[in-house]
Design a protein around this motif. Structure first.
Motif, PDB file in Angstrom:
ATOM      1  N   SER A 157       0.830  -1.209   0.000  1.00  0.00           N
ATOM      2  CA  SER A 157       0.000   0.000   0.000  1.00  0.00           C
ATOM      3  C   SER A 157       0.862   1.254   0.000  1.00  0.00           C
ATOM      4  O   SER A 157       0.501   2.270  -0.605  1.00  0.00           O
ATOM      5  CB  SER A 157      -0.948   0.002   1.202  1.00  0.00           C
ATOM      6  OG  SER A 157      -0.282   0.338   2.405  1.00  0.00           O
ATOM      7  N   VAL A 199      -5.366   2.354  -0.568  1.00  0.00           N
ATOM      8  CA  VAL A 199      -6.349   2.138   0.502  1.00  0.00           C
ATOM      9  C   VAL A 199      -6.812   0.685   0.516  1.00  0.00           C
ATOM     10  O   VAL A 199      -6.910   0.055   1.578  1.00  0.00           O
ATOM     11  CB  VAL A 199      -7.552   3.081   0.328  1.00  0.00           C
ATOM     12  CG1 VAL A 199      -8.667   2.736   1.319  1.00  0.00           C
ATOM     13  CG2 VAL A 199      -7.126   4.533   0.507  1.00  0.00           C
ATOM     14  N   ARG A 206      -6.205  -1.870   3.583  1.00  0.00           N
ATOM     15  CA  ARG A 206      -7.353  -2.500   4.247  1.00  0.00           C
ATOM     16  C   ARG A 206      -7.195  -4.014   4.257  1.00  0.00           C
ATOM     17  O   ARG A 206      -7.456  -4.676   5.266  1.00  0.00           O
ATOM     18  CB  ARG A 206      -8.647  -2.096   3.552  1.00  0.00           C
ATOM     19  CG  ARG A 206      -9.909  -2.573   4.277  1.00  0.00           C
ATOM     20  CD  ARG A 206     -11.169  -2.129   3.546  1.00  0.00           C
ATOM     21  NE  ARG A 206     -11.290  -0.683   3.539  1.00  0.00           N
ATOM     22  CZ  ARG A 206     -11.299   0.066   2.441  1.00  0.00           C
ATOM     23  NH1 ARG A 206     -11.177  -0.503   1.260  1.00  0.00           N
ATOM     24  NH2 ARG A 206     -11.418   1.370   2.528  1.00  0.00           N
ATOM     25  N   GLY A 233      -6.867   4.599   5.170  1.00  0.00           N
ATOM     26  CA  GLY A 233      -7.911   5.239   4.372  1.00  0.00           C
ATOM     27  C   GLY A 233      -8.094   6.695   4.743  1.00  0.00           C
ATOM     28  O   GLY A 233      -8.385   7.540   3.879  1.00  0.00           O
ATOM     29  N   ALA A 245      -5.386   8.651   3.192  1.00  0.00           N
ATOM     30  CA  ALA A 245      -5.671   8.845   1.769  1.00  0.00           C
ATOM     31  C   ALA A 245      -6.519  10.097   1.546  1.00  0.00           C
ATOM     32  O   ALA A 245      -6.414  10.748   0.499  1.00  0.00           O
ATOM     33  CB  ALA A 245      -6.381   7.620   1.196  1.00  0.00           C
TER      34      ALA A 245
END
Length: 414
Positions: A174, A201, A205, A213, A216
């Protein structure tokens, strides 16, 4: 002529076509220069991993990888289903196929998979840190293919491994994706930047990171900030400041909100958010984490640097210049991209304060490094500086700077 000799000359042709020296190419790929030289001369074979990296980096659409496969099998490709398929596949499919082959080589089963992935993670982390450092002195379009490759590789290698091993690798993937998005934005492609941020994201997750998130949202707010959308910037940043989030993410969000308020001249809310950011960074213990630090790693005091940034937008140019003078001196010499980002804002503050010669001196040093680190976001302040300095055409310093300034901003004009 052997296929090995076909691969080497083709690699050299594509490298020269990309206007890369062998030294630059070896640094970008994190491979030994002498080894690459021997590969180009046909004296050494290219491993599948090297072929995959070269292919992605140079945009060869599978051609280099196919040449390497054919050299390894001694086939011309006519009788090999795999090589025939790879020859016709696009670059993304080739990367996916390459990743799958790594899994097939022993990363599929239980404890073996866990041990193998565990041994690879430190290497992937080192690669991420190196690429992040390289991003400070390399054009984003040069790095993007390699970043995409590494994101797919890290995510793909752990696809079928136990969740305990998979989670940290997906979180690292990520970070590769998020950095790829940042480099896409630096290259001027906001749409692709947002796409990679969304992928980051999803990977985070899947790796059990419930907070990424929200970060982000801070990254998305950077896109709206550079688009001049103050309302969107503030709204996105506020969504990333609830109490359940780590202090660092909330601090980064608070300073992004401050930048949004500064765009519309709201000094009270801007300074309030900067105070909040400063307090949150003081409470941050992210530096003790084993995972890559979120946000900038080259600014010693993010809240202070952002304060200087905002003071300029608020029209307090002398105060902005004082803060930015102090904070820019603390940026490491090798961090060319960070120096340019805040340095041009510093030059703007001095120019707006009437300190034209000092502004030109600062800008002159930065313009010399801009070809090495082109940036669509920094270009905005470069153009603003050009407009600011145009008011002082009688200044010898301005006249001396104008040719260089014009050469740097000319490619950004439509």
């Amino acid at each position: 002529m052997s296929m090995n000799r076909h691969f080497g000359p083709e690699l050299r042709r594509l490298r020269l076509e990309a206007k890369l020296s062998l030294t630059e190419f070896s640094v970008a790929l994190n491979y030994d220069k002498g080894h690459l030289s021997k590969v180009e001369r046909g004296e050494r074979s290219a491993s599948p991993e090297l072929a995959r990296r070269c292919d992605a980096f140079l945009g060869a659409n599978g051609e280099l990888q196919c040449l390497a496969i054919r050299a390894d099998t001694g086939s011309d490709g006519a009788g090999s289903p795999n090589s025939t398929n790879l020859w016709s596949m696009g670059r993304r499919a080739v990367l996916a196929a390459g990743t799958g082959s790594l899994i097939d080589l022993g990363l599929r089963h239980g404890s073996t998979a866990s041990a193998a992935v565990g041994s690879l993670l430190p290497s992937f982390r080192t690669q991420f840190d190196q690429l992040r450092t390289l991003g400070q002195s390399t054009a984003p379009k040069v790095l993007l293919p390699l970043l995409e490759t590494q994101t797919r590789l890290v995510a793909g290698v752990v696809a079928d491994t136990p969740s305990a091993t998979r989670a940290p690798a997906l979180r690292l993937a990520s970070r590769f994706a998020e950095f790829t998005g940042l480099m896409a934005q630096e290259s001027g492609d906001s749409r692709t930047a947002l796409g990679w941020t969304g992928e980051a994201v999803a990977l985070a997750r899947a790796g059990g990171d419930a907070h990424f998130g929200s970060y982000a949202l801070v990254r998305r707010a950077l896109v709206t900030l550079y688009d001049g959308d103050a309302t969107g910037t503030v709204a996105l940043a506020r969504r990333a400041q609830h109490d359940g989030l780590p202090p660092r993410i909330r601090g980064l969000a608070a300073q992004r909100e401050a930048q949004g308020h500064a765009l519309v001249g709201d000094e009270r809310d801007c300074l309030r958010c900067l105070d909040a950011a400063r307090d949150l960074f003081d409470r941050d213990d992210a530096s003790s984490s084993t995972e890559p630090l979120i946000g900038t790693t080259h600014v010693t005091d993010p809240a202070a640097m952002t304060t200087g940034w905002c003071l300029y937008d608020l029209g307090r140019t002398k105060a902005a210049a004082e803060v930015l003078d102090r904070e820019c001196r603390r940026v490491p010499p090798h961090a060319l991209r960070t120096r340019a980002r805040y340095g041009f804002r510093r030059a703007l503050a001095h120019a707006a304060s009437g300190e034209v010669e000092h502004a030109c001196a600062i800008a002159g040093e930065l313009l010399a490094v801009m070809p090495a680190v082109p940036s669509a976001t920094v270009d905005r302040d470069v153009r603003r500086l050009a407009r600011e300095l145009s008011r002082f055409r009688s200044s010898r310093a301005v006249r001396g700077l104008q040719p260089t300034l014009a050469r740097v901003i000319a490619p950004t004009r439509d």
